[in-house]
Motif scaffolding. Sequence first.
Motif, short mmCIF file in Angstrom:
data_model
loop_
_atom_site.label_atom_id
_atom_site.label_comp_id
_atom_site.label_asym_id
_atom_site.label_seq_id
_atom_site.Cartn_x
_atom_site.Cartn_y
_atom_site.Cartn_z
N GLY A 33 0.79 -1.22 0.00
CA GLY A 33 0.00 0.00 0.00
C GLY A 33 0.83 1.27 0.00
O GLY A 33 2.06 1.25 0.05
N ARG A 34 0.09 2.37 -0.11
CA ARG A 34 0.68 3.71 -0.06
C ARG A 34 0.07 4.43 1.12
O ARG A 34 -1.13 4.33 1.38
N HIS A 35 0.92 5.18 1.83
CA HIS A 35 0.50 5.74 3.11
C HIS A 35 0.94 7.19 3.24
O HIS A 35 1.85 7.64 2.55
N GLU A 36 0.30 7.90 4.15
CA GLU A 36 0.58 9.33 4.34
C GLU A 36 1.89 9.57 5.08
O GLU A 36 2.51 10.61 4.90
N THR A 37 2.29 8.65 5.94
CA THR A 37 3.52 8.83 6.73
C THR A 37 4.35 7.55 6.70
O THR A 37 3.81 6.46 6.48
N PRO A 38 5.67 7.68 6.94
CA PRO A 38 6.49 6.47 7.03
C PRO A 38 6.05 5.56 8.19
O PRO A 38 6.11 4.34 8.07
N GLU A 39 5.58 6.15 9.27
CA GLU A 39 5.12 5.35 10.41
C GLU A 39 3.93 4.49 10.04
O GLU A 39 3.84 3.32 10.44
N ALA A 40 3.00 5.05 9.26
CA ALA A 40 1.83 4.28 8.81
C ALA A 40 2.27 3.15 7.87
O ALA A 40 1.70 2.05 7.90
N ALA A 41 3.29 3.40 7.07
CA ALA A 41 3.81 2.37 6.17
C ALA A 41 4.43 1.22 6.97
O ALA A 41 4.24 0.05 6.62
N VAL A 42 5.17 1.53 8.03
CA VAL A 42 5.74 0.49 8.89
C VAL A 42 4.62 -0.34 9.51
O VAL A 42 4.69 -1.58 9.53
N ASN A 43 3.58 0.32 9.98
CA ASN A 43 2.45 -0.42 10.57
C ASN A 43 1.79 -1.34 9.55
O ASN A 43 1.42 -2.46 9.89
N ALA A 44 1.65 -0.89 8.31
CA ALA A 44 1.06 -1.73 7.27
C ALA A 44 1.93 -2.95 6.99
O ALA A 44 1.40 -4.05 6.79
N LEU A 45 3.24 -2.76 6.98
CA LEU A 45 4.14 -3.90 6.76
C LEU A 45 4.04 -4.90 7.91
O LEU A 45 4.02 -6.11 7.70
N ARG A 46 3.98 -4.37 9.13
CA ARG A 46 3.87 -5.26 10.30
C ARG A 46 2.57 -6.04 10.30
O ARG A 46 2.54 -7.22 10.64
N GLU A 47 1.47 -5.39 9.93
CA GLU A 47 0.18 -6.06 9.88
C GLU A 47 0.09 -7.01 8.69
O GLU A 47 -0.50 -8.09 8.80
N GLY A 48 0.67 -6.63 7.56
CA GLY A 48 0.59 -7.45 6.36
C GLY A 48 1.47 -8.68 6.39
O GLY A 48 1.14 -9.70 5.79
N GLU A 49 2.59 -8.60 7.08
CA GLU A 49 3.54 -9.72 7.17
C GLU A 49 4.10 -9.83 8.58
O GLU A 49 5.24 -9.47 8.85
N PRO A 50 3.30 -10.32 9.53
CA PRO A 50 3.79 -10.41 10.92
C PRO A 50 5.03 -11.29 11.06
O PRO A 50 5.88 -11.04 11.91
N SER A 51 5.17 -12.30 10.21
CA SER A 51 6.32 -13.19 10.31
C SER A 51 7.62 -12.53 9.84
O SER A 51 8.70 -13.05 10.10
N ALA A 52 7.53 -11.38 9.19
CA ALA A 52 8.73 -10.70 8.70
C ALA A 52 9.51 -10.04 9.84
O ALA A 52 10.70 -9.77 9.72
N ARG A 53 8.82 -9.77 10.95
CA ARG A 53 9.45 -9.08 12.09
C ARG A 53 10.05 -7.75 11.66
O ARG A 53 11.25 -7.50 11.83
N VAL A 54 9.20 -6.89 11.14
CA VAL A 54 9.61 -5.57 10.67
C VAL A 54 10.00 -4.72 11.88
O VAL A 54 9.22 -4.59 12.83
N PRO A 55 11.20 -4.12 11.88
CA PRO A 55 11.64 -3.31 13.01
C PRO A 55 10.90 -1.97 13.07
O PRO A 55 10.28 -1.55 12.09
N GLY A 56 10.99 -1.30 14.21
CA GLY A 56 10.42 0.03 14.35
C GLY A 56 11.18 1.03 13.49
O GLY A 56 12.35 0.82 13.17
N LEU A 57 10.53 2.11 13.11
CA LEU A 57 11.13 3.07 12.19
C LEU A 57 12.47 3.64 12.67
O LEU A 57 13.36 3.85 11.84
N PRO A 58 12.70 3.86 13.97
CA PRO A 58 14.03 4.36 14.37
C PRO A 58 15.18 3.43 14.00
O PRO A 58 16.32 3.88 13.91
N GLU A 59 14.91 2.16 13.77
CA GLU A 59 15.96 1.21 13.42
C GLU A 59 16.21 1.13 11.91
O GLU A 59 17.12 0.45 11.47
N TRP A 60 15.41 1.83 11.13
CA TRP A 60 15.56 1.82 9.68
C TRP A 60 16.66 2.79 9.27
O TRP A 60 16.93 3.77 9.95
#
Length: 77
Positions: A33-60
């Motif tokens: 998806g496309r999102h208004e903020t980078p934080e919303a994009a991180v949340n979408a990745l975490r919800e879309g692929e929980p097994s990926a273990r996407v880190p919080g934005l400060p770690e990117w």
Amino acid sequence: MLAQYVAPTRLGIARIIRHGRQWRALINDAEYGRHETPEAAVNALREGEPSARVPGLPEWRFTDDHPLASLPNPRAA
């Protein structure tokens, strides 16, 4: 591509890429998806692929490939 955040996940490389006023959320070539903020994009990745273990934005890692990004700001002087 002007700017992006990059982080490793268990499923591959996650990227959040600025696309106009929105941010595209991707893991490898799959878009979440496309999102208004980078934080919303991180949340979408975490919800879309929980097994990926996407880190919080400060770690990117943030990269800015814009050719003018490395020029000094003339008003800062």
